[in-house]
Write an enzyme that holds these catalytic residues in place. Structure first.
Site, PDB file in Angstrom:
ATOM      1  CG  ASP A  96      49.721  38.262  42.407  1.00  0.00           C
ATOM      2  OD1 ASP A  96      50.723  37.768  42.948  1.00  0.00           O
ATOM      3  OD2 ASP A  96      49.317  37.912  41.286  1.00  0.00           O
TER       4      ASP A  96
ATOM      5  CD  GLU B 299      52.126  35.770  40.177  1.00  0.00           C
ATOM      6  OE1 GLU B 299      51.632  36.552  39.320  1.00  0.00           O
ATOM      7  OE2 GLU B 299      51.764  35.768  41.363  1.00  0.00           O
TER       8      GLU B 299
ATOM      9  CG  HIS C 110      39.171  42.125  46.297  1.00  0.00           C
ATOM     10  ND1 HIS C 110      39.707  41.431  45.249  1.00  0.00           N
ATOM     11  CD2 HIS C 110      39.529  43.413  46.102  1.00  0.00           C
ATOM     12  CE1 HIS C 110      40.383  42.240  44.463  1.00  0.00           C
ATOM     13  NE2 HIS C 110      40.296  43.451  44.955  1.00  0.00           N
TER      14      HIS C 110
END
Length: 520
Positions: A150, A263, A89
């Site tokens: 997340d 957030e 990632h």
């Protein structure tokens, strides 16, 4: 049989190329492969902006396999690099190498299942384990890690090499603040256990160390009792200073009288508010930015995203607790959007968005992401110059913004953050599309990232990149600032030949430096 012979032949060529001291059969036993499918997979990452083919790929079944490979690299007469790769990632090729071997840390058979110690409230996990699997194993005991990212389909070693942040970080700190102990293979091929008490220099260096000092093969993660359900709330603001004041107030709260996750994100076009993670906003009744008073604010809205965890046994009091907290906030009264869901579904929310994007062919595209830590004192300037200036009314992806408390970060770690008690993450999570629209092209978005960084530099906003990417060592020195000398010293101590994580472009591998000098 023929495949194995070809593989053995290819490995023999590799031995000659890099000067390995191991026998071909030993490399085969370790799980080293030059299979084109494995090599191709290891040559790209989520960013899809670089492609670098490794000489080979290692699929280890244990920490000893990793140690043997790194030791072979350290003792190699010609030299080669070793880069650990989790779920791939990275954005800018940080886990890639064209001068050595990629260690594929994820996969069946690597390291065994997470081992939960319920009485001690921690879990031991393999460095290549995905956080989603850590969660599933812990939930069997009614427990869960405290701090998250997340997106859960990331490896433990990968996030701990950066920091690991989400909306819980204001209270629990980043994931690196919730680690008891690590097993690490250093750049010398040594297997070392480290913690705050045992080999503390290595422990602090590795956490947030961008893979420069060792490969994490085991992490001991702190746990807490897992809630059963989550009340997930979004409210909207048209005034940035009111929005940030409320966010900063919420992260100052302690004890039970607080939200568990804070957030937010910036909305500069209606496409985002109605399409991105849009479980709140019904397609039959789309939210109109113009109807919420943003016209006098440069067409920008700000969404505060908050949650309250609870157990079914306390469900009857959750409404009152939330109402009491919301009364202290100054959002647009008509903009409250609420949903209630199981704890696991909330934590795994981004994966559902991923599946939707994959179905539309919009996941495996270039991702020119830019993640910045912005000091609290300059966040209003950032809003003026970037959100209301550089971006225009098209973003090509979500823009996250939320504050964190610096005192929840251990300054002994390798991570660098702004020198203020509160700082913001601003994350431009954009996707480049080849659809003929200029504002969604890779070139346009990459140039816009440069404009944002240039604005910060010229306006005196001392940002720090999260998931940093630089091309020169002088840029890295500026990034690390006062931590650079220690960072460099730890590199010489634990990876003196600069074997590990060369894709970060922080240090030049010793064998490449010596070959350049020999050619002068």
């Amino acid at each position: 049989m023929a495949t194995k012979l070809l593989l053995t032949f290819a490995i023999c060529r590799l031995i000659v190329t890099v000067g390995l001291t191991l026998e071909p059969t030993e490399l085969l036993r370790l799980g080293l492969t030059v299979d084109p499918v494995d090599v191709e997979s290891a040559s790209v990452d989520f960013g899809l902006m670089t492609k670098v083919e490794p000489l080979a790929v290692l699929r280890p079944s244990s920490a000893e396999d990793v140690a043997q490979l790194v030791k072979a690299a350290y003792e190699s007469s010609h030299g080669f690099t070793v880069s650990a790769r989790g779920h791939g990632h990275s954005i800018n090729g940080q886990a890639q190498t064209g001068t050595g071997v990629v260690v594929q840390m994820t996969g069946v058979g690597s390291g065994g299942k997470p081992r939960v110690w319920g009485g001690d409230m921690y879990v031991d996990v393999w460095g290549g384990e995905l956080w989603i699997d850590v969660l599933k194993s812990c939930l069997e005991y009614g427990l869960a890690p405290k701090s998250w990212t997340d997106y859960l389909y990331l490896s433990v070693g990968g996030t701990l090499s950066n920091a690991g942040i989400s909306g819980q970080a204001f209270h629990h700190g980043p994931q690196i603040s919730n680690v008891h102990e690590l097993d690490v293979v250093t750049g010398k091929g040594e297997r070392m256990t480290c913690s705050k008490e045992q080999n503390p220099e290595l422990f602090h260096a590795v956490l947030g160390g961008l893979g420069q000092f060792g490969i994490i093969t085991r992490a001991r993660i702190s746990l807490e009792p897992a809630p059963q359900r989550v009340r997930w709330i979004r409210v909207l603001y048209s005034n940035f200073s009111v929005f940030t004041k409320d966010q900063e107030y919420l992260i100052s709260l302690h004890g039970n009288q607080k939200f568990d996750y804070v957030e937010g994100f910036v909305i500069v076009d209606e496409g985002l508010i109605n399409n991105w993670r849009s479980s709140f906003f019904s397609p039959r009744n789309p939210v109109k930015i113009s109807s919420l008073g943003s016209n006098n604010n440069g067409g920008v809205l700000y969404c505060l995203e908050i949650t309250k965890n609870y157990h079914e046994s306390t469900a009857e009091t959750i409404d009152q607790e939330i109402e009491a907290l919301l009364k202290k906030l100054n959002f647009i009264p008509t903009s409250v959007f609420t949903t209630d869901l199981p704890y696991v579904d909330f934590l795994d929310r981004v994966h559902k968005a991923e599946l939707k994007l994959r179905s539309k062919g919009m996941w495996e595209v270039p991702h020119p992401w830019l993640n910045l830590f912005v000091p609290k004192s300059k966040i209003a300037d950032f809003d003026r110059g970037v959100f209301k200036g550089i971006l225009g009314n098209k973003t090509s992806g979500p823009i996250l913004i939320y504050p964190m408390n610096k005192n929840k970060w251990d300054d002994k770690s390798s991570v660098v953050t702004p020198d203020e008690g509160v700082f913001y993450l601003v994350a431009f999570l954009r996707s480049a599309l080849d659809n003929g629209e200029e504002t969604q092209s890779l070139e346009y978005l990459t140039n816009q990232n440069r404009q944002i960084l240039k604005f910060c530099d010229e306006d005196g906003i001392k940002v720090k990149q999260y998931l940093p990417h630089y091309k020169t060592q002088s840029e890295w020195k500026e990034h690390f600032g006062g931590k650079w000398d220690r960072f460099q010293r730890m590199k010489m101590k634990f990876d003196p030949r600069h074997i590990l994580a060369s894709g970060q472009n922080i240090f030049t591998p010793a064998f490449l430096s010596s070959s350049k000098m020999a050619s002068w």
